[in-house]
Scaffold this motif. Structure first.
Motif, PDB file in Angstrom:
ATOM      1  N   GLN A 110       2.282   1.636  -3.385  1.00 28.35           N
ATOM      2  CA  GLN A 110       1.178   2.126  -4.210  1.00 28.35           C
ATOM      3  C   GLN A 110       1.018   3.572  -4.060  1.00 28.35           C
ATOM      4  O   GLN A 110       0.832   4.286  -5.000  1.00 28.35           O
ATOM      5  CB  GLN A 110      -0.090   1.249  -4.013  1.00 28.35           C
ATOM      6  CG  GLN A 110      -1.060   1.756  -4.762  1.00 28.35           C
ATOM      7  CD  GLN A 110      -2.252   0.973  -4.333  1.00 28.35           C
ATOM      8  OE1 GLN A 110      -2.190  -0.105  -3.386  1.00 28.35           O
ATOM      9  NE2 GLN A 110      -3.326   1.573  -4.596  1.00 28.35           N
ATOM     10  N   ALA A 111       1.166   4.004  -2.620  1.00 28.49           N
ATOM     11  CA  ALA A 111       0.599   5.463  -2.415  1.00 28.49           C
ATOM     12  C   ALA A 111       1.990   6.328  -2.920  1.00 28.49           C
ATOM     13  O   ALA A 111       1.338   7.313  -3.469  1.00 28.49           O
ATOM     14  CB  ALA A 111       0.830   5.601  -0.895  1.00 28.49           C
ATOM     15  N   TYR A 126       0.764  -1.125  -0.033  1.00 24.78           N
ATOM     16  CA  TYR A 126       0.079  -0.001  -0.006  1.00 24.78           C
ATOM     17  C   TYR A 126       0.957   1.283  -0.096  1.00 24.78           C
ATOM     18  O   TYR A 126       0.763   2.235  -0.758  1.00 24.78           O
ATOM     19  CB  TYR A 126      -0.861   0.278   1.317  1.00 24.78           C
ATOM     20  CG  TYR A 126      -1.866   1.252   1.263  1.00 24.78           C
ATOM     21  CD1 TYR A 126      -2.785   1.338   0.554  1.00 24.78           C
ATOM     22  CD2 TYR A 126      -1.509   2.397   2.406  1.00 24.78           C
ATOM     23  CE1 TYR A 126      -3.484   2.438   0.506  1.00 24.78           C
ATOM     24  CE2 TYR A 126      -2.232   3.493   2.249  1.00 24.78           C
ATOM     25  CZ  TYR A 126      -3.217   3.778   1.478  1.00 24.78           C
ATOM     26  OH  TYR A 126      -3.818   4.939   1.363  1.00 24.78           O
ATOM     27  N   LEU A 127       1.838   1.186   0.656  1.00 24.10           N
ATOM     28  CA  LEU A 127       2.733   2.449   0.887  1.00 24.10           C
ATOM     29  C   LEU A 127       3.571   2.564  -0.307  1.00 24.10           C
ATOM     30  O   LEU A 127       3.505   3.664  -0.671  1.00 24.10           O
ATOM     31  CB  LEU A 127       3.906   1.911   2.098  1.00 24.10           C
ATOM     32  CG  LEU A 127       4.141   2.613   3.142  1.00 24.10           C
ATOM     33  CD1 LEU A 127       4.648   2.038   4.261  1.00 24.10           C
ATOM     34  CD2 LEU A 127       4.947   3.882   3.128  1.00 24.10           C
ATOM     35  N   LEU A 152       8.336   8.890   2.155  1.00 21.26           N
ATOM     36  CA  LEU A 152       7.684   7.584   2.369  1.00 21.26           C
ATOM     37  C   LEU A 152       8.590   6.462   2.916  1.00 21.26           C
ATOM     38  O   LEU A 152       8.415   5.730   3.710  1.00 21.26           O
ATOM     39  CB  LEU A 152       6.818   7.128   1.275  1.00 21.26           C
ATOM     40  CG  LEU A 152       5.545   7.836   1.001  1.00 21.26           C
ATOM     41  CD1 LEU A 152       4.812   7.729  -0.175  1.00 21.26           C
ATOM     42  CD2 LEU A 152       4.778   7.739   2.207  1.00 21.26           C
ATOM     43  N   LEU A 177      -3.121  12.778   1.075  1.00 22.98           N
ATOM     44  CA  LEU A 177      -2.211  13.076   2.234  1.00 22.98           C
ATOM     45  C   LEU A 177      -1.770  14.376   2.329  1.00 22.98           C
ATOM     46  O   LEU A 177      -1.512  14.955   3.491  1.00 22.98           O
ATOM     47  CB  LEU A 177      -0.803  12.232   2.134  1.00 22.98           C
ATOM     48  CG  LEU A 177      -0.912  10.507   1.966  1.00 22.98           C
ATOM     49  CD1 LEU A 177       0.151   9.972   1.706  1.00 22.98           C
ATOM     50  CD2 LEU A 177      -1.460   9.976   3.466  1.00 22.98           C
TER      51      LEU A 177
END
Lengths: 421, 1171
Positions: free
Chosen positions: A358-359, A355-356, A402, A369
């Motif tokens: 992908q974010a 998910y990270l 990230l 965000l």
């Protein structure tokens, strides 16, 4: 006739150094008024080399600086040159055009600035030198000033002074762009350029040179900074030498933490890297950006408490030499020894990582965000974001953040192992 | 992948400790606390992932020696034996000790690392409880629950709180204390300060202007002063120069008068006197030298030298040195000759003794033995006595040993017969180990009998059912839980019907009351109602319609009119209808309250009736359900043939039944034990009987108990054993003697052989020495001694002869040399003895040397005097010509004129010097003017006017100075300010700006960390939701199945729903359809829910990855036995998918596991195998 002269640019007198957080043991006294001391070095060099004149191709002052003491300092240094019969010629750059000091300062009679309305030519008949130049009349000049410069004077050594972004340089405002082939063809012997802070020899014949600024002011202005000393013999350039003038040097200090087993080992290796940087500093104070990289198992503990790491590395620098290095910032670019990306999707932590990642590539998520952080940004001083070092409103910045965030989450989740510990 | 065997070769407290997990599915490892369970758990992890940098298990074995070995089996049944060692690389080894790449293990481990593996594939009761509690804390939050259960991470909430707390501690938008807020405040403050400290350009301009103005004024005054000072200086100068100029003129005139005299150097006079002295001294010296020369030449003529003695000086002194040796030798020669003769006679005597046939010493050489031969004979002579002695001693030992062997053989004859009783004794031992089986048998039998009779009476009094024990056991009775749930359902059904009945009754009472009110007088039928009014109005309207038609359209409908008129004419009928409607309307108004009440009552009645209908229908449904329940209840018992009473009554009955059944099982176990004991006793009796008969002893008697039999058998066995032991020890001694004897015999042979060998060598040596064969050792030794003496004498003779020869040669040489010198130098000594002649020669040579030395000395003196004479003549010449030169320099005609000229020249020189001094003084007063200018300046000046002019100028200067002082005071202040600013070029504003940058940098660092924390918390929350969305339905479905089984059917499954805040949550579904939120679940149920989620998470993982050993450490200690058994069953099935290693220190789980998982394989007992 044989003679020599100095070409410098972008003095930015009294522009404060940026990014140096003061800490216990930091050599505060050594960074004070660094640009002034670098300018003093410039004058010292001119006196020592007995040059015939000094050229400054724009940006003597910072545009938004209002303290007239800066101007007074400049005239006191010009007076030293005058005692040795050395003239100083300068053109105004974008920063000078914006500066109040420039407008109010009465120049000593050995200092000459060129007209800002049209190109002006000054001839030094005893040397056989012709100087051509035009300054900025407004901070944002966008036309090619060199187009209006006159042709060379015959049998003279012709020098053009120009504040320009040339064909455009990253990180510099695109002011007074010019066509390099025009500069080459106009028939001058030397083009003394200014505005770009990184030294660059654009052409050797004719010489077209950006000498860079004389003192780096932040981490993006790394390495030796100074001026160019030109020797002319029989009307031809005999040598072009760069002379460092900076009193503090900005350096990237790379620390290889590959396979380091403990936090202390990383500190030890950092100490060695700092030693090696110091050995090449020629006795100058260094502002170090420490960049730690490599795959290691201490990855997590390096990222978990940045304040502690900062303090520890500063202590290491103080140990290695009092008043010889200033740790500007520590960047941790390490990676975990186990590559988390390889984890399969059915593992929940792997799914979290996915998910990270992908974010990082998903505009929509990034936008969400950003909007969460917008409120904080509004409350903080805008100067904080001026450098672009941090910017919670910039998707690119978040993307850089990230991986660190990933480690922050993982190291906390993984803090407790399972059975038998 | 499964572990088949784990060998802790060197790890923690273990050395070569082997655990076999032979069962591929469920493996139970039992060990008490401290038995090393946790160490084994760690070992498995260390084996998979390598030893950590510092291992807690390296205390018995050093870190470098840690070893864990394991046999693994992959899903295809291939087995691998691997060893893990401690190190930095190549830590995984194959059977041969070669390095195995980590990727080999990685293919099974996927990319799980140590932490993930521990979390996902490891669980204990604490993490289970914590998981359950977290479910409650998260109020069933679906995302968190799924994530925590599937990953095994139990600290999700803590991490959330921690991230938010840390961020809050760094920055609060409205606070002032947190570091970021403080940094912002500081930054703004310094920035402001920097602005305040700046010097504004306009302010500077003003200062500069003022400075320049005042400076100009000061400069003007300075110019004026300069002019006045200059003028003053000129007048003062003139005052001084005028007298000096007058003196100068005088000097010039005198110099002029002496113009023809040369200017001689000051040393001229001294030089002249010096030269005159030198010339006189040289003249005297020449005379003295000439006298000395004459005297020396005379002395030399008187000396003569004998030169031939000087030439042979070397030979004469060498002869003198040899003279002493020559004298000694002449004395020694006769003594030596005598000694030589004596030795020759002694040698000849020895030779005669050894070999009478030989007569000269030269012939004796034939007897000389070569050295090695003689040495060999000497060696053989020394060896002989030891060899002979050794041989005799060995022979004596052999005889002694033969005698003691004979004695032992006799002892053996005396011992009795021999039989093997060991089998008998072993049988006795085996039987004894069982304890006292006969006593035990009696005890068990009586216990079982008592228990059985009690059970029988219990069974008889049970009621509802009768039959044998066996029948009872085969009876399929419903479970207690089932009955309980029936009880609950009955209760609920009864209550439901009861409630409905109560409400029905209530409604009926209400209805009756309303009806009564309605019929009571007041609200009787003639209360006007809205309906009645409506009716009357309709009637009136209809009448009006008829009237209008008749009136306006002229049409009439008879039939309609008839109905309306009711016998009255239409208009009357219409009026009546109007009146009637009005009347009702009026009454409605007048009697409004009555009307209202009636309306209410009527509507209530209607309402009651409707409710009664509904309730009656509900009642029917409930009753029908109750009937259904009843028939399900009866059906539940159908197989047992029992007609059940109510569930509440059946529960105690069922418990009683359960008690009896448990009793029956106990009796069964006891009977089996009894039978086993009897069989064992018989077996032992038979075995001992067989052994006794084999030894020829009587077998067991009919009345003989096992105990007595054992005692007898033991006595017999021990007797036989004593005999056997005695014989064995004699046999051992015999064997020892025999071994000794053989070795001594060998010794005798060896010694004999050595002696023979010696003899052979001896014979050979004698032959070579030329001695007779039978010569004894002693005779041979004597012969050798004499031979040696003979050759020693011979050697001595040779040495004497050599010495004699040397001395004679020396004497001859000396005499011949002496003779030669005498012939050449002193024939007068020819007839003299040698030593006298030699000393005379020496004396004459010394005399000749002395005469020569004297002559040499005189020659040297002569040379010196000649030299002195030459020098003196030259000096005279030089002085004379020097004086002539001086005469010429002074421009004189003769030497005598020189003194007068010298005096005049001195005066001229003094005058010139004085003139120079005057001019210098003038120049120094002239203030830079040349002499000509000074002279010019003074020309025509009146010296008397000078003082007045000077006074005027001094006055003007004083005025100027006062003006300047007052201006300087003002200008000083301005200048100080100006210079301070221009030279100091203050850096205060700059310093503040620099500090501001410093605090901005600090702020940057803090803000970045703040952003990381904020982002981490947001991303974590979203990531978890992301996981939930992807996995929610499959995991919940799987988990529902596990949950239903783990709760023993109390729950039918799980579903998801949304809470009040629209967050997805987990809901438990009871069999009855009731939905239970986690807040409504007991601790036990929460644990089961968490376990269900974990298992389904793992199952989901294994859909895509290789299964790994799932390690459970005392997982179920908080479960009661029934639930634990159920959980074990579930785990047993789960183990078919992946190997389970179940560690426990509770014996009860061992029993439960055997019951719940038939064939769960061998149980590893740590206490047995390890430590």
């Amino acid at each position: 006739m044989d003679f020599s002269f100095i070409h410098a640019a972008d003095i930015h007198l009294d522009s404060p150094l940026r990014g140096l957080e003061r800490y216990e043991g930091a050599p505060v006294d050594y960074i004070r008024a660094a640009t002034r001391r670098a300018f003093q070095n410039l004058v010292d060099l001119a006196l020592k080399e007995k040059v015939c004149f000094v050229l400054i191709a724009g940006d003597l002052y910072d545009g938004d600086w209002r303290d007239y003491n800066t101007g007074l300092f400049f005239t006191s240094q010009a007076a030293r040159l005058k005692e040795a019969d050395i003239n100083l010629y300068f053109i105004r750059g974008n920063h000078d055009a914006a500066s109040q000091i420039t407008r109010m300062l009465r120049l000593p009679d050995n200092v000459k600035d060129f007209s800002t309305a049209a190109p002006e030519t000054v001839t030094l008949d005893d040397l056989g030198v012709a100087l051509h130049g035009q300054g900025f009349h407004t901070p944002a000049v966008t036309e090619d000033l060199s187009r209006n410069y006159p042709g060379p004077i015959k049998d003279y050594f012709n020098i053009g002074l120009l504040h320009t972004c040339a064909s455009g340089r990253e990180g510099h405002e695109p002011y007074a762009p010019c066509d390099l082939s025009h500069l080459k063809n106009i028939g001058y012997d030397y083009w003394a350029l200014g505005h770009v802070h990184r030294r660059e020899v654009i052409s050797e014949n004719p010489a077209i040179i950006f000498p860079g600024n004389i003192q780096g002011r932040h981490i993006r202005e790394q390495g030796a900074k100074g001026c160019t000393l030109v020797q002319v013999q029989q009307g031809r350039i005999n040598s072009v030498e760069h002379h460092p003038l900076d009193v503090l040097r900005w350096v990237l200090c790379q620390v290889d933490a590959e396979e380091a087993e403990t936090y202390e080992e990383v500190l030890e290796r950092a100490g060695q890297s700092i030693d090696s940087a110091l050995s090449q500093s020629e006795g100058r104070l260094l502002a170090l950006r420490v960049i730690i990289s490599g795959a290691c198992q201490v990855h997590g503990s390096l990222l978990n408490d940045p304040f502690r790491l900062n303090n520890d590395l500063r202590a290491v620098a103080v140990d290695r030499g009092i008043d010889s290095a200033w740790v500007e910032k520590v960047k941790v670019n390490t990676s975990p020894r186990v590559n988390m990306d390889e984890l399969l999707s059915s593992n929940p932590v792997a799914s979290l990582l996915q998910y990270l990642h992908q974010a990082a590539g998903d505009e929509q998520i990034l936008k969400e965000l950003i909007s969460e952080l917008e409120r904080d940004k509004k409350n903080l001083p805008p100067e904080l974001f001026k450098d672009g070092e941090i910017d919670p409103g910039d998707p690119g910045y978040l993307q850089k953040l990230l991986p660190e965030v990933e480690e922050l989450i993982l190291s906390r989740l993984m803090r407790k192992e399972g059975l038998g510990q | 992948m499964r572990i088949i065997q784990l060998n802790l070769k060197a790890f923690g407290p273990f050395s070569n400790f082997v655990l076999n997990f032979e069962n591929k599915g469920f493996n139970l490892v039992y060990g008490l606390n401290e038995a090393g369970k946790t160490t084994i758990l760690r070992a498995i992890r260390d084996f998979f992932f390598g030893f950590p940098h510092t291992s807690p298990d390296a205390y018995l074995h050093p870190s470098s020696k840690l070893r864990i070995e394991a046999v693994l089996e992959d899903s295809n049944g291939n087995q691998y034996q691997l060893t893990r060692r401690k190190g930095t690389k190549n830590t995984l080894l194959n059977q041969e000790g070669g390095a195995v790449d980590e990727s080999f293990l990685q293919q099974f481990l996927g990319s799980l690392n140590r932490e993930f593996y521990s979390l996902m594939f490891g669980m204990d009761h604490q993490s289970l409880r914590a998981g359950g509690e977290n479910l409650l804390k998260g109020q069933g939050s679906l995302g968190e629950a799924l994530f925590e259960a599937a990953s095994g991470i139990g600290s999700l909430r803590e991490v959330f709180q921690e991230l938010e707390k840390e961020a809050g501690e760094l920055y609060k938008p409205s606070g002032s204390k947190p570091p970021i807020n403080a940094s912002i405040e500081r930054y703004r403050e310094i920035n402001r300060k920097s602005g305040e400290l700046s010097l504004a350009p306009r302010k500077w301009q003003e200062l500069e202007h003022k400075y320049l103005e005042e400076k100009k004024q000061v400069e003007q005054l300075q110019e004026e002063e300069k002019y006045l000072s200059m003028k003053k200086a000129r007048l003062e100068r003139l005052k001084n120069t005028l007298p000096l100029l007058a003196q100068r003129q005088q000097h010039l005139e005198e110099i002029n008068a002496l113009s023809d005299i040369p200017l001689l150097p000051t040393s001229f006079k001294d030089r002249r006197i010096e030269l005159e002295n030198k010339r006189l001294a040289a003249k005297n010296l020449v005379k003295q030298a000439e006298d000395d020369l004459e005297e020396l030449k005379k002395a030399m003529e008187q000396i003569t030298v004998q030169k031939e003695f000087l030439e042979h000086g070397g030979d004469i002194s060498s002869l003198q040195e040899r003279l002493d040796t020559y004298r000694n030798y002449i004395q020694e020669i006769p003594t030596l000759q005598g000694e030589k003769k004596e030795l020759q006679e002694e040698a000849l005597a020895l030779l005669r003794h050894l070999q009478p046939s030989l007569t000269t010493l030269e012939e004796a050489e034939s007897l000389r033995l070569p050295l090695p031969r003689a040495e060999e004979i000497k060696k053989l002579i020394s060896e002989y006595p030891l060899l002979q002695n050794n041989y005799r001693t060995a022979q004596k030992q052999v005889k002694e040993l033969e005698v003691s062997l004979q004695r032992q053989e006799q002892e053996k004859e005396k011992a009795g017969p021999q039989k093997d009783a060991s089998a008998l004794l072993k049988a006795v031992n085996r039987a004894r180990k069982k304890g006292e089986p006969e006593k035990e048998l009696r005890k068990i039998r009586s216990v079982a009998d008592t228990r059985e009779s009690k059970l029988k009476s219990k069974l008889d009094s049970l009621g509802l059912w009768s039959g044998t024990f066996k029948e009872l056991l085969s009876l399929s009775l419903p479970l207690v839980e089932t009955v309980r749930s029936f009880e609950q359902e009955f209760k609920e059904a009864d209550e439901r019907i009861k409630k409905i009945n109560e409400r029905l009754e209530e409604e009926e009472q209400k209805l009756t009351a309303n009806q009564e009110q309605l019929t009571s007088g007041e609200l009787g039928a003639d209360v006007p109602t809205e309906e009645k009014l409506e009716e009357a109005r309709k009637h009136r309207q209809f009448g009006w319609h008829l009237v209008r038609r008749a009136w306006l359209e002229g049409q009439r409908d008879k039939e309609e009119e008839q109905a309306f008129r009711a016998g009255h004419p239409l208009e009357v009928a219409y009026e009546m209808s109007v009146t009637a409607a009005d009347e009702i309307a009026d009454r409605l108004r007048y009697e409004a309250s009555r009307v209202e009440r009636k309306t209410i009552i009527l509507s209530e009645i209607k309402n009651c009736r409707e409710k009664i209908t509904t309730l009656t229908r509900e009642k029917e449904t409930a009753e029908k359900k109750q009937q259904e329940l009843n028939s399900r209840w009866v059906q539940a018992w159908e197989k047992t043939g029992i007609t059940p009473l109510k569930p509440s009554e059946m529960l105690p009955w069922l418990e009683k039944c359960q008690e009896i059944i448990e009793g029956i099982y106990s009796v069964k176990e006891e009977r089996a034990l009894e039978k086993e004991l009897a069989r064992a006793i018989q077996e032992h009796r038979d075995e001992i009987g067989r052994q006794l008969e084999a030894l020829g002893e009587p077998g067991p008697g009919q009345e003989e108990s096992l105990e007595t039999l054992l005692d007898r058998a033991q006595d017999i066995g021990e007797q036989y054993q004593a005999v056997a032991n005695n014989l064995q020890s004699i046999e051992k001694i015999c064997q020892e003697i025999k071994d000794n004897l053989a070795s001594c015999q060998r010794q005798v042979n060896e010694k004999k052989h050595s002696l023979d060998n010696w003899m052979q060598q001896w014979s050979a040596a004698l032959a070579e020495a030329g001695l007779p064969d039978k010569t004894t050792v002693e005779a041979a030794a004597a012969y050798l001694d004499r031979l040696e003496a003979l050759f020693q004498k011979k050697a001595e003779i040779s040495r004497k002869e050599a010495a004699l020869e040397k001395m004679q040669a020396y004497s001859r040489d000396f005499v011949s040399r002496l003779q030669g010198l005498v012939d050449k130098l002193a024939p007068d000594l020819a007839e003299m003895p040698a030593d006298y002649a030699a000393s005379q020669l020496q004396a004459r040579a010394a005399e000749a040397r002395q005469a020569k030395d004297r002559l040499d000395n005189l020659e040297q003196q002569l040379k010196k005097v000649e030299n002195t004479d030459k020098k003196a003549k030259k000096a005279y010449q030089e002085a004379d010509s020097g004086l002539k030169e001086l005469v010429k320099q002074a421009r004189c005609a003769q030497e005598e004129e020189l003194p007068v000229t010298e005096e005049k020249s001195e005066r001229l020189s003094e005058l010139k010097k004085n003139l120079e001094g005057l001019e210098k003084q003038l120049l120094s007063l002239g203030g830079g003017l040349t002499l000509e200018e000074i002279i010019a300046e003074a020309k025509g000046v009146n010296g008397d006017a000078l003082p007045g002019e000077l006074e005027e100028i001094e006055q003007a200067l004083e005025e100027n100075r006062q003006a300047r002082d007052s201006l300087n005071q003002v200008f000083g202040v301005t200048r100080r300010e100006y210079e301070e600013k221009i030279e100091g070029a203050s850096i205060e504003a700059l310093e503040a700006a620099e500090e501001a940058q410093g605090s901005l940098a600090r702020l940057q660092l803090q803000v970045e960390q703040y952003l990381r924390l904020r982002l981490a918390s947001t991303i974590l929350r979203r990531g978890i939701e992301h996981y939930r969305e992807a996995n929610q339905s499959p995991v919940i479905n799987l988990a529902g199945g596990f949950f239903s089984r783990l709760t023993n059917g109390n729950f039918a499954g799980l579903k998801t729903d949304f809470d009040e805040k629209d967050n997805p949550v987990i809901i438990g579904l009871r069999t009855s359809g009731e939905e239970v939120r986690v807040e409504g679940m007991s601790d036990g149920t929460l644990d089961q829910l968490y376990l269900s989620l974990r298992l389904s998470g793992l199952e989901r993982y294994m859909e895509q990855n290789e299964g790994l050993p799932f390690i459970l450490d005392d997982l179920l200690v908080n479960f009661d036995d029934i639930r634990a058994e159920e959980a074990l069953k579930v785990l047993g099935q789960f183990a078919e998918k992946t190997q389970i290693l179940f560690f426990t220190h509770h014996q009860s789980f061992v029993n439960l596991a055997e019951k719940a998982i038939p064939g769960s394989g061998k149980i590893q007992h740590l206490s047995q195998t390890g430590q």
